[in-house]
Design a protein around this motif. Structure first.
Motif, PDB file in Angstrom:
ATOM      1  N   PRO A  21       0.834  -1.207   0.000  1.00 16.63           N
ATOM      2  CA  PRO A  21       0.000   0.000   0.000  1.00 16.63           C
ATOM      3  C   PRO A  21       0.871   1.260   0.000  1.00 16.63           C
ATOM      4  O   PRO A  21       2.009   1.243   0.483  1.00 16.63           O
ATOM      5  CB  PRO A  21      -0.787  -0.118   1.310  1.00 16.63           C
TER       6      PRO A  21
ATOM      7  N   THR B 297      -0.022   4.822   6.586  1.00 17.47           N
ATOM      8  CA  THR B 297      -0.630   4.167   5.430  1.00 17.47           C
ATOM      9  C   THR B 297      -2.065   3.813   5.790  1.00 17.47           C
ATOM     10  O   THR B 297      -2.313   3.561   6.971  1.00 17.47           O
ATOM     11  CB  THR B 297       0.157   2.902   5.020  1.00 17.47           C
ATOM     12  N   PRO B 298      -3.041   3.788   4.882  1.00 17.73           N
ATOM     13  CA  PRO B 298      -2.947   4.249   3.497  1.00 17.73           C
ATOM     14  C   PRO B 298      -3.188   5.751   3.426  1.00 17.73           C
ATOM     15  O   PRO B 298      -3.372   6.391   4.459  1.00 17.73           O
ATOM     16  CB  PRO B 298      -4.087   3.470   2.826  1.00 17.73           C
TER      17      PRO B 298
ATOM     18  N   GLN C 134      -2.996   4.629  -8.524  1.00 20.27           N
ATOM     19  CA  GLN C 134      -2.462   3.276  -8.346  1.00 20.27           C
ATOM     20  C   GLN C 134      -2.083   2.676  -9.701  1.00 20.27           C
ATOM     21  O   GLN C 134      -1.020   2.090  -9.861  1.00 20.27           O
ATOM     22  CB  GLN C 134      -3.513   2.407  -7.636  1.00 20.27           C
TER      23      GLN C 134
ATOM     24  N   LEU D 240       4.304  -0.995   6.665  1.00 20.16           N
ATOM     25  CA  LEU D 240       3.911  -1.764   5.482  1.00 20.16           C
ATOM     26  C   LEU D 240       4.192  -3.253   5.587  1.00 20.16           C
ATOM     27  O   LEU D 240       3.419  -4.070   5.079  1.00 20.16           O
ATOM     28  CB  LEU D 240       4.596  -1.193   4.236  1.00 20.16           C
TER      29      LEU D 240
ATOM     30  N   ALA E  63       1.500  -5.625   6.477  1.00 18.68           N
ATOM     31  CA  ALA E  63       0.423  -5.819   5.503  1.00 18.68           C
ATOM     32  C   ALA E  63       0.483  -7.197   4.851  1.00 18.68           C
ATOM     33  O   ALA E  63      -0.513  -7.690   4.320  1.00 18.68           O
ATOM     34  CB  ALA E  63       0.484  -4.739   4.425  1.00 18.68           C
TER      35      ALA E  63
ATOM     36  N   SER F 213      -3.033  -6.385   2.653  1.00 18.70           N
ATOM     37  CA  SER F 213      -4.014  -5.723   3.523  1.00 18.70           C
ATOM     38  C   SER F 213      -3.785  -4.215   3.564  1.00 18.70           C
ATOM     39  O   SER F 213      -2.649  -3.737   3.572  1.00 18.70           O
ATOM     40  CB  SER F 213      -3.879  -6.319   4.930  1.00 18.70           C
ATOM     41  N   ARG F 214      -4.873  -3.475   3.568  1.00 20.24           N
ATOM     42  CA  ARG F 214      -4.773  -2.010   3.647  1.00 20.24           C
ATOM     43  C   ARG F 214      -5.201  -1.499   5.021  1.00 20.24           C
ATOM     44  O   ARG F 214      -5.613  -0.347   5.174  1.00 20.24           O
ATOM     45  CB  ARG F 214      -5.618  -1.361   2.548  1.00 20.24           C
TER      46      ARG F 214
END
Ligand code: AMP
Ligand code: GLY
Length: 426
Positions: free
Chosen positions: A213, A237-238, A247, A300, A303, A327-328
């Protein structure tokens, strides 16, 4: 050997490497994780092997004695000096680019050349061998302009020039006092761009890639982005301003960069970090790094959940396994720095309250600049640790991180109070 426990060795000693080691350990196979040179703050959780030789061949020989199933290299320096090449020569599976691919970070001009070939938008620039040509380039671009030294300069090689006074000061540092050492052999001037900065990191086998992310780091020591630059005082994040179109554009630019590296005969395998600026004309690349960001890794790496090791092994083996997106979950990391950082960090101050801080839910502590004295952890460096928390929203993650850092006692310890604030308010 079927059923035997894997042994993974992480190279580095900072909070980024602590986060990587922690992520790898979550693998369902229960791998043994060794960190070298590591730090005493990691020793409660991992086997720490201090004093890794700096010479890449010696370092690789030392690492090979542990017979690791995979080596993950965290920092830029061992990548730039060829530790991954020396390990591969010994037949060791390693995640991290070759020295020639790591030039995408260790030589800013190399990165500019690859960007030019691959059609990657970046600031216009002129190579400027002397003070006179620097002045001329700044005149043609106008202010702000950015003066950059080609080589690794530990964050000291970039001068954002807002005025003629900034220009003269930078020229004096570089050409008269020669403060940048080797990195100053080549300098260039870039047109100043403006817009929000985004850290975009992917794991790649050289062709396929998996984006983490998007994140933001906070480089200045003080709230509101004031004061001197640091290694990074926190991350979030995010990002709410990041759109599906951003993106798509980011992934397209990464694809081009990987293509450019293959075409040049320097395929890039490992973590590729793009520092983007979101300008009115779209995303532009300010820099590439050949490694995970620090403190971005602290928000991060989690994630990837318990699949980090599988991902790293498959990328290192040249066939990144297709995975579902990472995962976000919102995460915020706040860095605790020593008194006097960044100019003159004070060593030897005792850290209190770490056990209590470690007990906080959905929160992890990643240790960096610490040493051990009489059974206690004391400061030994600038950035001491990161507190990384997750939450259902950035606001909740922030609250948790700040409640946790308040439990830690450190004389003169410094941290920013506005990490993730603008994201929490959106
Ligand atoms: P770099 O190491 O190249 O990412 O530069 C460090 C920092 O300098 C970046 O994070 C930006 O804040 C700033 N910077 C670098 N290049 C530019 C540019 N062309 N325009 C404006 N700011 C820049
Ligand atoms: N956080 C910026 C870097 O790791 O270079």
């Amino acid at each position: 050997m079927a059923g035997s426990r894997k042994r993974i060795l992480v190279v580095g000693s900072g909070a980024r490497e602590h986060a990587l080691a922690d992520g790898i350990r979550r693998d369902p196979g229960g791998p043994e994780v060794i960190v070298t040179p590591g730090n005493p703050g990691m020793a409660a959780e991992f086997r720490v092997v201090p004093s890794l030789p700096e010479d890449p061949a010696d370092g690789a020989a030392r690492i090979a004695t542990f017979e690791p199933d995979l080596v993950v290299i965290g920092p830029e320096k061992p990548l730039a000096t060829g530790l991954s090449d020396a390990l591969r020569e010994k037949g060791v599976l390693v995640l991290g680019p070759s020295a020639s691919a790591a030039r995408i970070e260790s030589s800013k001009l190399f990165a500019k050349e690859r960007m030019g070939e691959a059609g990657i938008p970046t600031a216009d620039f002129h190579v400027t061998p002397d003070a006179g040509s620097v002045r001329e380039a700044v005149r043609s671009f106008g202010y702000p302009a950015v003066l950059k030294a080609d080589g690794l300069a530990q964050g000291k090689g970039v001068f954002v020039l807002q005025s003629p006074a900034d220009l003269e000061e930078a020229l004096e540092k570089i050409f008269d006092r020669r403060e940048l050492g080797e990195a100053q052999t080549k300098v260039f001037v870039e047109k100043g761009l403006s817009g929000p900065e985004i850290s975009f990191i992917v794991l790649t086998d050289g062709t396929r890639f998996l984006p983490f992310p998007e994140a933001r780091d906070y480089k200045r020591i003080g709230d509101g982005n004031r004061g001197p630059n640091t290694g990074g005082m926190g991350a979030v994040t995010p990002l709410s301003g990041w759109t599906p179109k951003d993106q798509e554009e980011a992934c397209n630019l990464i694809e081009r960069a990987l293509w450019g590296m293959r075409r040049h005969g320097t395929p890039f395998q490992g973590f590729l970090y793009a520092g983007f600026m979101k300008t009115p004309d779209g995303l532009k690349v300010l820099e590439f790094n050949a490694r995970f960001g620090d403190p971005e890794a602290q928000v991060l790496v989690p994630a990837a959940g318990d699949s980090l090791l599988t991902l790293l092994e498959s990328a290192a083996g040249g066939a990144l396994e297709q995975q579902s997106p990472l995962s976000r979950t919102p995460r915020v990391a706040v860095v605790l720095a020593a008194k006097g950082y960044p100019e003159n960090p004070v060593s030897g101050s005792v850290l209190y309250g770490l056990d209590k801080a470690r007990e906080q839910e959905r929160t992890r502590l990643y240790l960096a600049g610490v040493a051990e004295r009489d059974g206690q952890l004391v400061t030994s460096g600038g950035r001491i640790l990161s507190v990384a928390s997750e939450g259902d929203t950035v606001g909740k993650a922030r609250e948790k991180a700040y409640r946790t850092i308040a439990l830690i006692g450190l004389d003169g310890g410094q941290f920013r109070t506005d990490i993730g604030l603008e994201e929490a308010e959106r």
